[in-house]
Enzyme design. Structure first.
Site, PDB file in Angstrom:
ATOM      1  N   GLY A  11      41.623  13.700  28.901  1.00  0.00           N
ATOM      2  CA  GLY A  11      40.768  12.778  28.242  1.00  0.00           C
ATOM      3  C   GLY A  11      39.799  11.865  29.371  1.00  0.00           C
ATOM      4  O   GLY A  11      39.263  10.978  28.740  1.00  0.00           O
ATOM      5  N   GLU A  12      39.806  12.397  30.556  1.00  0.00           N
ATOM      6  CA  GLU A  12      39.042  11.706  31.661  1.00  0.00           C
ATOM      7  C   GLU A  12      37.447  11.904  31.182  1.00  0.00           C
ATOM      8  O   GLU A  12      36.794  10.515  31.364  1.00  0.00           O
ATOM      9  CB  GLU A  12      39.384  11.938  32.780  1.00  0.00           C
ATOM     10  CG  GLU A  12      40.674  11.618  33.243  1.00  0.00           C
ATOM     11  CD  GLU A  12      41.348  12.179  34.489  1.00  0.00           C
ATOM     12  OE1 GLU A  12      40.374  12.793  35.187  1.00  0.00           O
ATOM     13  OE2 GLU A  12      42.519  11.866  34.618  1.00  0.00           O
ATOM     14  N   PRO A  13      36.867  12.869  31.038  1.00  0.00           N
ATOM     15  CA  PRO A  13      35.519  12.979  30.735  1.00  0.00           C
ATOM     16  C   PRO A  13      35.024  11.942  29.739  1.00  0.00           C
ATOM     17  O   PRO A  13      34.214  11.177  29.982  1.00  0.00           O
ATOM     18  CB  PRO A  13      35.397  14.399  30.410  1.00  0.00           C
ATOM     19  CG  PRO A  13      36.364  15.154  31.076  1.00  0.00           C
ATOM     20  CD  PRO A  13      37.685  14.406  30.828  1.00  0.00           C
TER      21      PRO A  13
END
Length: 80
Positions: A11-13
């Site tokens: 979920g970092e992007p």
């Protein structure tokens, strides 16, 4: 220690995208406030502001001074 920051499953992007948009909005508000002060021939070095999340368009317009410009233009059009 190796940290994998390119994993889409983490979920970092989307988180980094949201953070970068917020930072860009803060920067744009800061520059707009600086320009509005220069047009007014005011030298206020204390231009601190709090940009809360979510940064809605009315909040951004108010913080950057665009609400003042819109009120002025409306007044100018009404007094023709």
């Amino acid at each position: 220690v190796v940290i994998d920051i390119c994993g889409a499953a983490s979920g970092e992007p989307p988180l980094l995208l949201a953070a970068s948009i917020h930072c860009a909005t803060r920067s744009a508000v800061k520059e707009a406030r600086k320009q509005l002060l220069s047009w007014s021939n005011l030298d206020e070095s204390d231009s601190t502001f709090q940009l809360r999340v979510p940064a809605t368009m009315p909040v951004v317009k108010e913080l950057s001074g665009l609400d003042i410009v819109q009120r002025y233009l409306k007044w100018k059009m009404d007094n023709k």
